[in-house]
Design a protein around this motif. Structure first.
Motif, PDB file in Angstrom:
ATOM      1  N   TRP A 252       0.814  -1.211   0.000  1.00 22.53           N
ATOM      2  CA  TRP A 252       0.000   0.000   0.000  1.00 22.53           C
ATOM      3  C   TRP A 252       0.851   1.267   0.000  1.00 22.53           C
ATOM      4  O   TRP A 252       0.455   2.273  -0.599  1.00 22.53           O
ATOM      5  CB  TRP A 252      -0.947  -0.008   1.202  1.00 22.53           C
ATOM      6  CG  TRP A 252      -2.172  -0.837   0.981  1.00 22.53           C
ATOM      7  CD1 TRP A 252      -2.856  -0.998  -0.187  1.00 22.53           C
ATOM      8  CD2 TRP A 252      -2.880  -1.613   1.953  1.00 22.53           C
ATOM      9  NE1 TRP A 252      -3.947  -1.828  -0.013  1.00 22.53           N
ATOM     10  CE2 TRP A 252      -3.986  -2.216   1.300  1.00 22.53           C
ATOM     11  CE3 TRP A 252      -2.695  -1.861   3.315  1.00 22.53           C
ATOM     12  CZ2 TRP A 252      -4.897  -3.040   1.952  1.00 22.53           C
ATOM     13  CZ3 TRP A 252      -3.609  -2.674   3.969  1.00 22.53           C
ATOM     14  CH2 TRP A 252      -4.686  -3.266   3.305  1.00 22.53           C
ATOM     15  N   ALA A 253       2.001   1.229   0.651  1.00 21.80           N
ATOM     16  CA  ALA A 253       2.892   2.395   0.635  1.00 21.80           C
ATOM     17  C   ALA A 253       3.335   2.707  -0.799  1.00 21.80           C
ATOM     18  O   ALA A 253       3.398   3.877  -1.204  1.00 21.80           O
ATOM     19  CB  ALA A 253       4.105   2.142   1.527  1.00 21.80           C
ATOM     20  N   GLU A 254       3.599   1.643  -1.569  1.00 20.00           N
ATOM     21  CA  GLU A 254       4.012   1.835  -2.966  1.00 20.00           C
ATOM     22  C   GLU A 254       2.878   2.373  -3.818  1.00 20.00           C
ATOM     23  O   GLU A 254       3.038   3.347  -4.559  1.00 20.00           O
ATOM     24  CB  GLU A 254       4.542   0.519  -3.533  1.00 20.00           C
ATOM     25  CG  GLU A 254       5.854   0.073  -2.885  1.00 20.00           C
ATOM     26  CD  GLU A 254       6.363  -1.265  -3.401  1.00 20.00           C
ATOM     27  OE1 GLU A 254       7.466  -1.665  -2.999  1.00 20.00           O
ATOM     28  OE2 GLU A 254       5.650  -1.920  -4.213  1.00 20.00           O
ATOM     29  N   THR A 255       1.711   1.742  -3.726  1.00 17.26           N
ATOM     30  CA  THR A 255       0.590   2.196  -4.566  1.00 17.26           C
ATOM     31  C   THR A 255       0.113   3.579  -4.130  1.00 17.26           C
ATOM     32  O   THR A 255      -0.333   4.373  -4.964  1.00 17.26           O
ATOM     33  CB  THR A 255      -0.577   1.198  -4.535  1.00 17.26           C
ATOM     34  OG1 THR A 255      -1.070   1.049  -3.197  1.00 17.26           O
ATOM     35  CG2 THR A 255      -0.160  -0.153  -5.082  1.00 17.26           C
ATOM     36  N   SER A 256       0.207   3.882  -2.841  1.00 13.76           N
ATOM     37  CA  SER A 256      -0.210   5.202  -2.360  1.00 13.76           C
ATOM     38  C   SER A 256       0.653   6.305  -2.954  1.00 13.76           C
ATOM     39  O   SER A 256       0.145   7.359  -3.369  1.00 13.76           O
ATOM     40  CB  SER A 256      -0.146   5.253  -0.831  1.00 13.76           C
ATOM     41  OG  SER A 256      -1.095   4.372  -0.251  1.00 13.76           O
ATOM     42  N   ASP A 305      -3.832  -4.612 -15.032  1.00 12.39           N
ATOM     43  CA  ASP A 305      -4.575  -4.995 -13.834  1.00 12.39           C
ATOM     44  C   ASP A 305      -3.851  -4.556 -12.558  1.00 12.39           C
ATOM     45  O   ASP A 305      -2.892  -3.793 -12.587  1.00 12.39           O
ATOM     46  CB  ASP A 305      -4.859  -6.503 -13.848  1.00 12.39           C
ATOM     47  CG  ASP A 305      -6.180  -6.843 -13.193  1.00 12.39           C
ATOM     48  OD1 ASP A 305      -6.263  -6.814 -11.957  1.00 12.39           O
ATOM     49  OD2 ASP A 305      -7.147  -7.141 -13.919  1.00 12.39           O
ATOM     50  N   ARG A 306      -4.282  -5.096 -11.432  1.00 14.81           N
ATOM     51  CA  ARG A 306      -3.968  -4.584 -10.088  1.00 14.81           C
ATOM     52  C   ARG A 306      -2.515  -4.728  -9.635  1.00 14.81           C
ATOM     53  O   ARG A 306      -2.101  -4.040  -8.705  1.00 14.81           O
ATOM     54  CB  ARG A 306      -4.881  -5.286  -9.087  1.00 14.81           C
ATOM     55  CG  ARG A 306      -4.635  -6.790  -8.951  1.00 14.81           C
ATOM     56  CD  ARG A 306      -5.888  -7.511  -8.540  1.00 14.81           C
ATOM     57  NE  ARG A 306      -6.834  -7.519  -9.633  1.00 14.81           N
ATOM     58  CZ  ARG A 306      -8.115  -7.899  -9.509  1.00 14.81           C
ATOM     59  NH1 ARG A 306      -8.562  -8.333  -8.346  1.00 14.81           N
ATOM     60  NH2 ARG A 306      -8.917  -7.870 -10.547  1.00 14.81           N
ATOM     61  N   LEU A 307      -1.735  -5.591 -10.256  1.00 16.35           N
ATOM     62  CA  LEU A 307      -0.358  -5.827  -9.819  1.00 16.35           C
ATOM     63  C   LEU A 307       0.656  -5.200 -10.767  1.00 16.35           C
ATOM     64  O   LEU A 307       1.507  -4.409 -10.358  1.00 16.35           O
ATOM     65  CB  LEU A 307      -0.103  -7.334  -9.687  1.00 16.35           C
ATOM     66  CG  LEU A 307      -1.054  -8.106  -8.762  1.00 16.35           C
ATOM     67  CD1 LEU A 307      -0.711  -9.593  -8.769  1.00 16.35           C
ATOM     68  CD2 LEU A 307      -1.026  -7.543  -7.348  1.00 16.35           C
ATOM     69  N   VAL A 308       0.568  -5.562 -12.019  1.00 13.47           N
ATOM     70  CA  VAL A 308       1.571  -5.119 -12.989  1.00 13.47           C
ATOM     71  C   VAL A 308       1.416  -3.640 -13.330  1.00 13.47           C
ATOM     72  O   VAL A 308       2.417  -2.920 -13.475  1.00 13.47           O
ATOM     73  CB  VAL A 308       1.490  -5.985 -14.263  1.00 13.47           C
ATOM     74  CG1 VAL A 308       2.451  -5.466 -15.334  1.00 13.47           C
ATOM     75  CG2 VAL A 308       1.807  -7.441 -13.923  1.00 13.47           C
ATOM     76  N   SER A 309       0.188  -3.164 -13.448  1.00  9.12           N
ATOM     77  CA  SER A 309      -0.005  -1.761 -13.823  1.00  9.12           C
ATOM     78  C   SER A 309       0.612  -0.790 -12.823  1.00  9.12           C
ATOM     79  O   SER A 309       1.404   0.084 -13.222  1.00  9.12           O
ATOM     80  CB  SER A 309      -1.488  -1.450 -14.018  1.00  9.12           C
ATOM     81  OG  SER A 309      -1.675  -0.097 -14.384  1.00  9.12           O
ATOM     82  N   PRO A 310       0.311  -0.900 -11.517  1.00 10.57           N
ATOM     83  CA  PRO A 310       0.964   0.044 -10.593  1.00 10.57           C
ATOM     84  C   PRO A 310       2.472  -0.138 -10.531  1.00 10.57           C
ATOM     85  O   PRO A 310       3.219   0.848 -10.419  1.00 10.57           O
ATOM     86  CB  PRO A 310       0.309  -0.257  -9.240  1.00 10.57           C
ATOM     87  CG  PRO A 310      -0.246  -1.634  -9.362  1.00 10.57           C
ATOM     88  CD  PRO A 310      -0.647  -1.767 -10.807  1.00 10.57           C
ATOM     89  N   ALA A 311       2.946  -1.382 -10.631  1.00  8.86           N
ATOM     90  CA  ALA A 311       4.394  -1.619 -10.610  1.00  8.86           C
ATOM     91  C   ALA A 311       5.060  -0.959 -11.813  1.00  8.86           C
ATOM     92  O   ALA A 311       6.103  -0.306 -11.688  1.00  8.86           O
ATOM     93  CB  ALA A 311       4.684  -3.118 -10.591  1.00  8.86           C
ATOM     94  N   ALA A 323       7.782  -4.444  -3.154  1.00  6.65           N
ATOM     95  CA  ALA A 323       6.684  -5.259  -2.625  1.00  6.65           C
ATOM     96  C   ALA A 323       5.780  -5.756  -3.750  1.00  6.65           C
ATOM     97  O   ALA A 323       5.374  -6.924  -3.769  1.00  6.65           O
ATOM     98  CB  ALA A 323       5.889  -4.467  -1.595  1.00  6.65           C
ATOM     99  N   LEU A 324       5.446  -4.885  -4.688  1.00  9.88           N
ATOM    100  CA  LEU A 324       4.601  -5.303  -5.810  1.00  9.88           C
ATOM    101  C   LEU A 324       5.282  -6.380  -6.642  1.00  9.88           C
ATOM    102  O   LEU A 324       4.628  -7.330  -7.094  1.00  9.88           O
ATOM    103  CB  LEU A 324       4.252  -4.097  -6.688  1.00  9.88           C
ATOM    104  CG  LEU A 324       3.156  -3.173  -6.142  1.00  9.88           C
ATOM    105  CD1 LEU A 324       3.168  -1.840  -6.873  1.00  9.88           C
ATOM    106  CD2 LEU A 324       1.782  -3.844  -6.261  1.00  9.88           C
ATOM    107  N   ALA A 325       6.586  -6.257  -6.856  1.00  6.22           N
ATOM    108  CA  ALA A 325       7.317  -7.288  -7.602  1.00  6.22           C
ATOM    109  C   ALA A 325       7.257  -8.624  -6.870  1.00  6.22           C
ATOM    110  O   ALA A 325       7.166  -9.690  -7.498  1.00  6.22           O
ATOM    111  CB  ALA A 325       8.769  -6.853  -7.805  1.00  6.22           C
ATOM    112  N   THR A 326       7.273  -8.579  -5.542  1.00  7.61           N
ATOM    113  CA  THR A 326       7.152  -9.809  -4.754  1.00  7.61           C
ATOM    114  C   THR A 326       5.789 -10.454  -4.953  1.00  7.61           C
ATOM    115  O   THR A 326       5.686 -11.685  -5.090  1.00  7.61           O
ATOM    116  CB  THR A 326       7.379  -9.500  -3.260  1.00  7.61           C
ATOM    117  OG1 THR A 326       8.663  -8.899  -3.086  1.00  7.61           O
ATOM    118  CG2 THR A 326       7.304 -10.768  -2.423  1.00  7.61           C
TER     119      THR A 326
END
Length: 383
Positions: A252-256, A305-311, A323-326
Motif C-alpha cells: 500500500w505504501a508503494e501504490t499510495s 490490472d492490479r499488480l503489474v499496472s501500478p508496478a 513489494a509489488l514485484a514480490t
C-alpha cells in the motif's frame, strides 16, 4: 415517488444500489429472471439488510417491486417511459443479454417522453456504462439513436462494497459490510445530476477507479498470494499474521505514492482510505477463502490490472516497487489445482520456464528493470 429500474435482484442489487436508491426517495423496480426471487419481492414489497462488523445493524428497505423480464416484457418497457433512473448490478458478462430489452424500452420512452434519463452500470469493471451503451446501440434503429443521443446518458461508475458469500433462511435477506462507495462520472450525465445519497459525482473517474483497483484489489490479492504461500486458508486469518500485515502495508505504501503523485489525492485522506481497507479485510464476517481471492492469476497478472499496472507506472516514475514485484512473483507461483487459470500458468512455466512466463502473462519485456526485479523476488520466495 421517483421511479428507478434496477437490473439484477441479487445481493449487490438489493444490498447496495437498491438500498441507496430507496433511501434517496425512489421506488425501485428490480428486473430479474429468477421467478422465485421476483415473486418474493412482489409478495412483500420489502426486505432486510444486515450490516455486519463491529457495529452490526439491520436496515429495513421498502418501496420495492420486481419484474420478470422473461414473462412480463411489456410491463418492463412501460416502466422505461416513466423511469427517472436506470441502474444495473448483474455482472459484466450479462450486460449484452439485457441490452436488447433496454433498447426496446428506450425506443418506447423517446416516443412518449424526451425527459433526460441516465443509465448507470454498477459493475466491477472499467467503463461498464459505456460497454452497455455500445451493446444497446446495436439494437436501436438509426432514427431512434438520434433521440437517444439527446435524451439518454450512460455515465460510467466505480463501485465498491463487499457482500460475503451467504446462505440465509430468508431468501431476501442480504448481509453486507458497513463500507460502500459509488462514484459516477458527471461528464456522461444528460440533464441534471440525479441526487442519490451515497453517490459521489466526480470529474475524473479514472482516479477513483485506480484508487480502488490499486488499493482494495491490489491489497486483497497481495494478502491472498502471500497467505497461500504460507498455507493460510482465509483472509481474516491472514490478517492476524503480523508478517503478512506488515507486507501488505508495504504494498500500500508503494501504490499510495503512485496515486498521490499521479492524481493529487490528499495524503491524509488517502491514508484514512487505506486504513479503512485494512479494517475491511480484518472483518471476520467478510472473510473469504484465500484460494477464491487469489483465483484467476492470469487475469490478475495482466498488464493493466492490479499488480503489474501500478508496478510498471512506479518504474516509469523512477521508483522501485519491491513489494509489488514480490506479489507478482507470488502470483506466478500460485498452483491451486482447482483453479483453471492457475493450472494454465503453472503448465506454461513448466513448459517454457519462468522468464518466458513473466513476459507471456504480464507483457513485461525481458531484461527490463521490473522483469529483473520479479526474477530476484522469485528467488527470494524460493528460500
Amino acid at each position: 415517488m421517483k421511479q428507478a429500474i434496477h437490473f439484477g435482484g441479487g445481493n449487490i442489487g438489493r444490498g447496495f444500489i437498491g438500498e441507496l436508491l430507496v433511501r434517496s426517495g425512489y421506488e425501485v423496480t428490480f428486473v430479474d429472471v429468477a421467478e422465485t426471487l421476483v415473486d418474493e419481492i412482489n409478495a412483500r414489497h420489502a426486505y432486510h439488510i444486515e450490516v455486519v462488523g463491529n457495529e452490526p445493524k439491520t436496515i429495513h428497505v421498502e418501496h420495492v417491486k420486481a419484474i420478470n423480464s422473461n414473462m412480463n416484457l411489456e410491463e418492463l418497457l412501460d416502466a422505461f417511459v416513466t423511469a427517472d433512473i436506470v441502474t444495473t448490478a448483474i455482472g459484466p458478462n450479462i450486460l449484452k443479454f439485457i441490452a436488447p430489452n433496454i433498447a426496446k424500452g428506450l425506443a418506447r420512452r423517446v416516443k412518449k417522453n424526451e425527459a433526460p434519463l441516465n443509465i448507470i452500470a454498477c459493475e466491477n469493471m472499467v467503463g461498464g456504462s459505456t460497454v452497455l451503451k455500445n451493446f444497446v446501440y446495436e439494437h436501436l434503429a438509426d432514427d431512434v439513436k438520434a433521440k437517444v443521443d439527446r435524451c439518454i446518458g450512460f455515465p460510467d461508475a466505480a463501485v465498491d462494497r463487499i457482500v460475503p458469500i451467504q446462505h440465509n433462511e430468508d431468501p431476501l435477506l442480504v448481509k453486507v459490510e458497513p463500507f460502500c462507495e459509488w462514484d459516477v462520472d458527471r461528464t456522461g450525465v444528460v440533464g441534471a445530476e440525479p441526487q442519490i445519497e451515497g453517490l459521489t459525482w466526480v470529474d475524473n473517474l479514472e482516479a477513483y477507479i485506480e484508487r480502488k483497483l490499486f488499493s482494495v484489489n491490489t491489497g486483497h490479492a497481495s494478502i491472498a498470494y502471500m497467505a497461500y504461500l504460507k498455507g493460510i486458508e482465509d483472509i481474516a486469518a491472514a490478517m492476524q499474521d503480523e508478517e503478512i500485515v506488515s507486507f501488505v502495508r508495504r504494498v500500500w505504501a508503494e501504490t499510495s505514492e503512485l496515486l498521490i503523485e499521479k492524481y493529487g489525492f490528499d495524503r491524509e485522506k488517502h491514508a484514512a482510505y487505506i486504513r479503512t481497507a485494512e479494517e475491511r479485510f480484518k472483518n471476520p464476517h467478510l472473510s473469504d477463502a484465500v484460494t477464491r481471492v487469489a483465483r484467476g492469476p492470469k487475469r490478475k497478472l495482466g498488464a493493466k490490472d492490479r499488480l503489474v499496472s501500478p508496478a510498471s507506472q512506479l518504474i516509469e516514475r523512477g521508483k522501485k516497487p519491491e513489494a509489488l514485484a514480490t506479489v507478482i512473483a507470488a502470483a506466478l507461483r500460485f498452483d491451486y489445482a482447482d483453479d483453471p487459470e492457475a493450472v494454465e500458468v503453472q503448465n506454461y512455466v513448466k513448459e517454457h520456464g519462468l522468464e518466458k512466463a513473466i513476459t507471456h502473462f504480464t507483457e513485461i519485456p525481458a531484461g527490463t528493470e521490473l522483469f529483473d526485479l520479479i526474477l530476484a523476488k522469485n528467488a527470494e520466495l524460493k528460500k
